[in-house]
Structure formats: structure tokens, C-alpha cells
Design a protein around this motif. Structure first.
Motif, PDB file in Angstrom:
ATOM      1  N   GLU A  32      16.870 -26.793   3.329  1.00 61.01           N
ATOM      2  CA  GLU A  32      17.035 -27.683   1.904  1.00 61.01           C
ATOM      3  C   GLU A  32      17.385 -29.023   2.502  1.00 61.01           C
ATOM      4  O   GLU A  32      17.784 -29.207   3.316  1.00 61.01           O
ATOM      5  CB  GLU A  32      17.832 -26.906   1.153  1.00 61.01           C
ATOM      6  CG  GLU A  32      17.539 -25.347   0.582  1.00 61.01           C
ATOM      7  CD  GLU A  32      16.401 -25.350  -0.045  1.00 61.01           C
ATOM      8  OE1 GLU A  32      15.791 -26.334  -0.719  1.00 61.01           O
ATOM      9  OE2 GLU A  32      16.004 -24.110  -0.312  1.00 61.01           O
ATOM     10  N   LYS A  33      17.055 -29.738   1.413  1.00 58.12           N
ATOM     11  CA  LYS A  33      17.354 -31.393   1.926  1.00 58.12           C
ATOM     12  C   LYS A  33      18.978 -31.445   1.904  1.00 58.12           C
ATOM     13  O   LYS A  33      19.154 -32.303   2.865  1.00 58.12           O
ATOM     14  CB  LYS A  33      16.936 -32.193   0.674  1.00 58.12           C
ATOM     15  CG  LYS A  33      17.242 -33.605   1.025  1.00 58.12           C
ATOM     16  CD  LYS A  33      16.646 -34.443  -0.455  1.00 58.12           C
ATOM     17  CE  LYS A  33      15.086 -34.394  -0.716  1.00 58.12           C
ATOM     18  NZ  LYS A  33      14.711 -35.445  -1.837  1.00 58.12           N
ATOM     19  N   LEU A  39      23.538 -31.344   8.129  1.00 57.07           N
ATOM     20  CA  LEU A  39      23.546 -31.394   9.621  1.00 57.07           C
ATOM     21  C   LEU A  39      23.512 -33.010  10.237  1.00 57.07           C
ATOM     22  O   LEU A  39      24.338 -33.065  11.265  1.00 57.07           O
ATOM     23  CB  LEU A  39      22.194 -30.849  10.080  1.00 57.07           C
ATOM     24  CG  LEU A  39      22.059 -29.509   9.942  1.00 57.07           C
ATOM     25  CD1 LEU A  39      20.772 -28.823  10.718  1.00 57.07           C
ATOM     26  CD2 LEU A  39      23.210 -28.540  10.488  1.00 57.07           C
ATOM     27  N   LEU A  40      22.958 -33.648   9.836  1.00 60.16           N
ATOM     28  CA  LEU A  40      22.792 -35.195  10.126  1.00 60.16           C
ATOM     29  C   LEU A  40      24.397 -35.841  10.130  1.00 60.16           C
ATOM     30  O   LEU A  40      24.698 -36.385  10.992  1.00 60.16           O
ATOM     31  CB  LEU A  40      21.896 -35.908   9.409  1.00 60.16           C
ATOM     32  CG  LEU A  40      20.226 -35.399   9.554  1.00 60.16           C
ATOM     33  CD1 LEU A  40      19.384 -36.423   8.687  1.00 60.16           C
ATOM     34  CD2 LEU A  40      19.944 -35.551  11.093  1.00 60.16           C
ATOM     35  N   LYS A  49      21.069 -35.886  17.314  1.00 62.28           N
ATOM     36  CA  LYS A  49      21.159 -36.229  15.560  1.00 62.28           C
ATOM     37  C   LYS A  49      19.542 -36.793  15.560  1.00 62.28           C
ATOM     38  O   LYS A  49      18.967 -36.704  14.539  1.00 62.28           O
ATOM     39  CB  LYS A  49      22.119 -37.364  15.451  1.00 62.28           C
ATOM     40  CG  LYS A  49      21.907 -37.824  13.876  1.00 62.28           C
ATOM     41  CD  LYS A  49      23.324 -38.660  13.692  1.00 62.28           C
ATOM     42  CE  LYS A  49      23.272 -39.172  12.314  1.00 62.28           C
ATOM     43  NZ  LYS A  49      24.452 -39.816  11.622  1.00 62.28           N
ATOM     44  N   TYR A  50      19.195 -37.816  16.364  1.00 58.15           N
ATOM     45  CA  TYR A  50      18.028 -38.637  16.117  1.00 58.15           C
ATOM     46  C   TYR A  50      16.752 -37.464  16.517  1.00 58.15           C
ATOM     47  O   TYR A  50      15.989 -37.654  15.806  1.00 58.15           O
ATOM     48  CB  TYR A  50      17.767 -39.604  17.272  1.00 58.15           C
ATOM     49  CG  TYR A  50      18.522 -40.828  16.815  1.00 58.15           C
ATOM     50  CD1 TYR A  50      18.454 -41.181  15.495  1.00 58.15           C
ATOM     51  CD2 TYR A  50      19.206 -41.780  17.497  1.00 58.15           C
ATOM     52  CE1 TYR A  50      18.926 -42.480  15.222  1.00 58.15           C
ATOM     53  CE2 TYR A  50      19.887 -42.713  17.226  1.00 58.15           C
ATOM     54  CZ  TYR A  50      19.833 -43.069  15.927  1.00 58.15           C
ATOM     55  OH  TYR A  50      20.505 -44.226  15.536  1.00 58.15           O
ATOM     56  N   VAL A 159      27.975 -25.801  10.293  1.00 53.67           N
ATOM     57  CA  VAL A 159      27.915 -26.409   9.158  1.00 53.67           C
ATOM     58  C   VAL A 159      27.135 -25.573   8.058  1.00 53.67           C
ATOM     59  O   VAL A 159      27.595 -25.913   6.759  1.00 53.67           O
ATOM     60  CB  VAL A 159      26.931 -27.808   9.541  1.00 53.67           C
ATOM     61  CG1 VAL A 159      26.800 -28.525   8.103  1.00 53.67           C
ATOM     62  CG2 VAL A 159      27.817 -28.568  10.526  1.00 53.67           C
ATOM     63  N   ILE A 160      26.065 -24.974   7.880  1.00 57.18           N
ATOM     64  CA  ILE A 160      25.417 -24.243   7.048  1.00 57.18           C
ATOM     65  C   ILE A 160      25.462 -22.853   7.160  1.00 57.18           C
ATOM     66  O   ILE A 160      24.889 -22.024   6.306  1.00 57.18           O
ATOM     67  CB  ILE A 160      24.036 -24.718   6.765  1.00 57.18           C
ATOM     68  CG1 ILE A 160      23.226 -24.448   8.184  1.00 57.18           C
ATOM     69  CG2 ILE A 160      24.173 -26.303   6.579  1.00 57.18           C
ATOM     70  CD1 ILE A 160      21.675 -24.755   7.726  1.00 57.18           C
TER      71      ILE A 160
END
Length: 224
Positions: A32-33, A39-40, A49-50, A159-160
């Protein structure tokens, strides 16, 4: 390859990779957005990250990004003409005509490309790296699939709460564009799908989620 810079070690000899999309439930095929943003926000490794951000915006396969040269990107398109085959550890041309494609550089992607180029220019200068790759590894060759996959799985679990594969980022690009109203066939062509079966699965799943949310809104609505 090009400058004669070898790819960095990717995986131990004899290891077999199944395509990530064969191992995932449809619910785990994309982020999801808000999950992508989390994450970023929590990625503490600039290169990874990139990579996460670029895959989620462009819809490229991880193998396509690994061998993407800076010269493959111009002001209008990302030109895809080769990929890294993980199972056989070599660079090759895409297996299907649809995979050889030009991905349109929309505004948010152009902004990210500019940012990545600026970072890589400074990073490569500081480390004395010469490379032709858009995002390279520590010595200038292809970045390591194993290292990125491990980082992404550990980061996403922390994180998620679930492990995400690199392929899920490709489908994230599809899901976010579909949710934003981009036509299904347009997204499918951008991804280089020979057919849009997977894209349709994601589309149907997102559509059902939207219907469920609509029903929740309407459940307690009163007109009179």
C-alpha cells in the motif's frame, strides 16, 4: 560488460531461485502507499533506499535495474534492452519482445532519477569508482541481488510486519498506478507483460478492496 567491470558476487553456486511472484499470495504482491512510504522513511542504507524507491515507481524487474546503464535513461524514457538472469548468473536480452520496452519517465520518476544521479556522482567520486551503471555496487559492478533481497526482507518485516520480495516492488508500481486511475493495459505495457494476467489479478484485488471500503462508508450512511 562495457567498462570491463565484473558484476559483484550475487549468490552461491548451485542455488536455485524461483520467481518471487510464484511464492506470494496476491495480498503480498504489492505494498500500500503508506507501507511503501514507511519503508522509505526507515531505510538507513542510501543505495537500497534508492533501489526500493526506483523499483516501486518504474515497475522494472530487479534484474533489469541491476544492469541498467546511466546511458539507458534519457529525458523521456528508460530504455530496457537487457536483464540479469539470476538463476544462470549472466546478462542477457529479455526473453519476450514485450520485455524490451521504453518506460516513460513521468515527473516523479524524473525527480528521483535526478536525485539518484547526484548521489551516485558524489558516492563514486569519494570511493574512486568508475561505472556505467545507473545504480552500481560497492566496486562499480552490478549491485548484489542477495544483499538487497536480504535487506528488503529484514526491513519490511521490521517496519510493516511481513517480508517483502523485490518482485513485490514491481507489482507495487502497478497497484499504485492502477489505484490512481491509469488504464490497466497502459500499466501492463509499462511492465512489459506479455499478457496482463498478473496485472488483472492485482487490479481485481484492489477493486474489491475499494468496493469493501465503499460498503463501509455506506453501511451507516443516512440520507433522511
Amino acid at each position: 560488460i562495457g567498462l570491463g567491470i565484473p558484476a559483484e558476487p550475487l549468490f552461491r553456486s548451485g542455488r536455485q531461485y524461483l520467481p518471487d511472484d510464484q511464492k506470494e499470495r496476491i495480498e503480498d504482491k504489492y505494498l500500500e502507499k503508506n507501507e511503501l512510504q514507511e519503508l522509505l522513511d526507515n531505510a538507513n542504507n542510501k543505495r537500497w533506499k534508492y533501489v526500493i524507491h526506483f523499483l516501486a515507481l518504474s515497475g522494472l524487474r530487479i534484474g533489469e535495474l541491476m544492469v541498467l546503464k546511466d546511458s539507458d535513461i534519457d529525458n523521456m524514457y528508460i530504455h530496457i534492452s537487457q536483464t540479469y538472469e539470476l538463476n544462470v548468473d549472466k546478462i542477457s536480452t529479455p526473453k519476450t519482445d514485450s520485455s524490451t520496452r521504453n518506460v516513460f519517465v513521468r515527473k516523479e520518476l524524473a525527480t528521483l532519477i535526478k536525485e539518484i544521479r547526484s548521489w551516485q556522482k558524489v558516492n563514486n567520486f569519494e570511493k574512486g569508482i568508475r561505472t556505467e551503471y545507473f545504480i552500481c555496487g560497492d566496486t562499480g559492478g552490478c549491485f548484489s541481488y542477495d544483499a538487497f533481497r536480504k535487506y528488503l526482507r529484514e526491513l519490511s518485516e521490521k517496519v510493516i510486519g511481513r517480508k517483502i520480495t523485490p518482485h513485490a516492488l514491481r507489482h507495487t508500481a502497478a497497484s499504485l498506478l492502477i489505484a490512481d486511475g491509469v488504464p490497466l493495459e497502459t500499466v501492463s505495457r509499462m511492465l512489459g507483460h506479455e499478457d496482463s494476467k498478473i496485472t488483472k489479478e492485482i487490479y481485481m484485488h484492489i477493486t474489491q478492496e475499494l468496493i469493501n471500503k465503499d460498503n463501509e462508508y455506506l453501511q451507516n450512511a443516512k440520507v433522511l
